[in-house]
Design a protein around this motif. Structure first.
Motif, PDB file in Angstrom:
ATOM      1  N   SER A 194      39.026 -18.378-108.587  1.00  0.00           N
ATOM      2  CA  SER A 194      40.244 -18.890-107.959  1.00  0.00           C
ATOM      3  C   SER A 194      39.991 -19.920-106.858  1.00  0.00           C
ATOM      4  O   SER A 194      40.880 -20.708-106.537  1.00  0.00           O
ATOM      5  N   GLU A 195      38.779 -19.915-106.275  1.00  0.00           N
ATOM      6  CA  GLU A 195      38.501 -20.807-105.146  1.00  0.00           C
ATOM      7  C   GLU A 195      38.731 -22.277-105.492  1.00  0.00           C
ATOM      8  O   GLU A 195      39.261 -23.043-104.692  1.00  0.00           O
ATOM      9  N   ASN A 196      38.350 -22.666-106.703  1.00  0.00           N
ATOM     10  CA  ASN A 196      38.512 -24.054-107.114  1.00  0.00           C
ATOM     11  C   ASN A 196      39.972 -24.407-107.380  1.00  0.00           C
ATOM     12  O   ASN A 196      40.343 -25.585-107.382  1.00  0.00           O
ATOM     13  N   GLN A 197      40.799 -23.392-107.611  1.00  0.00           N
ATOM     14  CA  GLN A 197      42.200 -23.637-107.940  1.00  0.00           C
ATOM     15  C   GLN A 197      43.102 -23.656-106.708  1.00  0.00           C
ATOM     16  O   GLN A 197      44.188 -24.243-106.749  1.00  0.00           O
ATOM     17  N   ILE A 198      42.675 -23.015-105.614  1.00  0.00           N
ATOM     18  CA  ILE A 198      43.544 -22.841-104.456  1.00  0.00           C
ATOM     19  C   ILE A 198      43.990 -24.174-103.868  1.00  0.00           C
ATOM     20  O   ILE A 198      45.171 -24.373-103.561  1.00  0.00           O
ATOM     21  N   GLU A 199      43.047 -25.118-103.714  1.00  0.00           N
ATOM     22  CA  GLU A 199      43.406 -26.397-103.105  1.00  0.00           C
ATOM     23  C   GLU A 199      44.414 -27.156-103.960  1.00  0.00           C
ATOM     24  O   GLU A 199      45.366 -27.742-103.446  1.00  0.00           O
TER      25      GLU A 199
END
Length: 506
Positions: free
Chosen positions: A249-254
């Motif tokens: 999810s880290e890559n999707q949050i921004e």
């Protein structure tokens, strides 16, 4: 090994609908279990079924249903605290009393309802359960005058005294200060350790919204998502799954934040006609001014000689221990505390008590608070669409027919908040966290001059909390509203909050 809960191939329903079609789980008495999952995912249905408010039904001939009876368990939750405050307000007889104040049930009277020996009422402050919860000093206070953290600890003490077989703690750390949080963590550690000196033999089932607050003594986890069990097993296995999810999810949050910002700006443009009208005093620098303010009851001052000024686009963080007067302070601005009229308080350049209409004030405010949440729970069958529309009209509930423009705007805001195509659902059917998210959207829709946020993230799961905090940051960045924000959680402090009002308990 004793099995506390054994559910195999069962569903959860009421007389009208099925909430969870089928699930299985087994909880042993020697294990410390956590119930977790996103808002609306099913964990509230599970707790309501255990409490007897919904039903477990066997799906097949070989289904198993072995659970404690409702009389053998006690639930401590934000929802239960809200119901108690609702009862206190419904039973308030202040208008019939000569002094004009009905304090309702005190903490002592409320706890005494669980005493098996009525003679113990005069010794309540000495009971180990009361000392464990740290509420000796508030026993004579009316429940409706307690802070969120204080009433939660009072509920906990009552539950312990009842000596029930199973104690369910739902989101126990929401809205409580550092001291109360330590008390509850120590309590949980003691209650889940069978070798602890004062262990009472009560089984604990913990329900939480967010993983980062989980006590170390938790050994097993059951997660509900999309109205089904998405995990049931040991903590260490669940932590591995969480790490994988976090990496994904880290890559999707921004990107999600960027998409949300674009959608918010579009929603604001498309609903411009319903936003707060510019007032004659639009260019005022000072929005609120308090001079030597004193507020109290029962001979106790909550606010003493307070001098404070709110200027336009100065965003404030308000913090302090439970019971120090944070909510009272905000209610002087909203007009929900009548002692505003006996003090020197100016709002939008108007002295309170000078003949102004309360609605002239409220139409320029957006409010999210525990009081508002309770009032909406008392209304009953109101749709999500109408809750949002009531934000444009500054009403509790909706009176009169909604216009097509209002309906269209409400759908846009519901979509923004993740409630697409759910406009006809009833507010009362939502989980506590989902209700909170709806009330935040309601407060923001008209772009008020002051947005008052009293613990806005109560009951929100991680995803909803991230969305709401980002929304508030964008509102401040766009100079849409001036924020007054109460929170005990330092992870919820907004980057725009450059001013701090630190309050102390009297």
């Amino acid at each position: 090994m004793q099995i506390l809960i054994n559910i195999q191939k069962c569903r959860i329903q009421n007389d009208k609908e099925i909430f969870i079609k089928e699930f299985s789980c087994q909880i042993k008495a020697t294990e410390n279990w956590l119930v977790i999952g996103p808002n609306g995912g099913g964990k509230a249905d599970f707790l309501n079924a255990l409490s007897g408010n919904l039903k477990f039904i066997k799906n097949q001939d070989d289904s198993i249903l072995e659970i404690p009876q409702p009389n053998d368990l006690e639930l401590v939750s934000l929802e239960k605290a809200a119901r108690i405050i609702q009862e206190e307000r419904e039973n308030d007889e202040s208008e019939y009393l000569e002094g004009g104040v009905d304090i309702g049930r005190t903490g002592k009277v409320f706890i005494a309802q669980s005493l098996k020996n009525p003679d113990q009422i005069n010794q309540i402050e000495n009971l180990p359960e009361v000392k464990l919860c740290g509420i000796q000093h508030i026993l004579e206070r009316g429940l409706k005058y307690m802070s969120t953290g204080e009433i939660r600890r009072t509920l906990l003490a009552k539950a312990l005294i009842s000596k029930k077989k199973l104690l369910i703690l739902s989101d126990p750390f929401a809205g409580i200060d550092v001291e109360s949080r330590k008390i509850l963590l120590d309590f949980f550690t003691q209650m889940t350790n069978p070798h602890a000196e004062n262990h009472q033999g009560t089984q604990i089932l913990l329900c939480m919204e967010r993983w980062n607050e989980i006590p170390q003594t938790i050994t097993h986890v059951i997660e509900f998502s999309n109205k089904e069990v998405s995990f049931c097993g040991e903590r260490k296995e669940y932590e591995i799954i969480l790490q994988k999810r976090k990496a994904e999810s880290e890559n999707q949050i921004e990107k999600q934040k960027q998409d949300f910002e674009k959608e918010l700006n579009q929603t604001l443009q498309e609903t411009f006609v319903l936003q707060n009208e510019k007032s004659d005093s639009e260019d005022e620098e000072i929005l609120v001014e308090m001079k030597n303010v004193n507020v109290g009851w029962d001979g106790r001052l909550v606010l003493e000689n307070l001098n404070w000024t709110l200027k336009k686009h100065e965003h404030w963080l308000i913090r302090g221990p439970n019971g120090c007067g944070k909510t009272t302070f905000l209610e002087l601005i909203t007009g929900d505390n009548k002692q505003v009229y006996s003090n020197d308080i100016w709002i939008f350049g108007i002295k309170r008590g000078s003949g102004e209409s309360i609605w002239d004030i409220k139409k320029r405010l957006g409010i999210v608070s525990y009081r508002l949440h309770v009032e909406y729970r008392m209304i009953g069958g109101i749709s999500l669409q109408n809750v949002i529309i009531s934000g444009f009209r500054d009403s509790i509930g909706l009176y009169g027919e909604a216009t097509d423009v209002e309906k269209d705007a409400a759908k846009k805001w519901l979509k923004l908040g993740g409630f697409i195509n759910r406009e006809n659902e009833l507010f009362s059917n939502l989980s506590y966290g989902e209700q909170r998210a709806i009330l935040i959207l309601r407060a923001a829709v008209k772009c008020p001059e002051i947005l008052i946020l009293d613990e806005p993230c109560h009951g929100l799961d991680e995803e909803n909390r991230r969305m709401i905090l980002h929304l508030l940051d964008l509102i401040a960045e766009n100079k849409t509203s001036t924020l007054l924000h109460v929170t005990h959680d330092m992870n919820e402090v907004l980057k725009c909050e450059k001013h701090i009002l630190e309050m102390e308990k009297k």
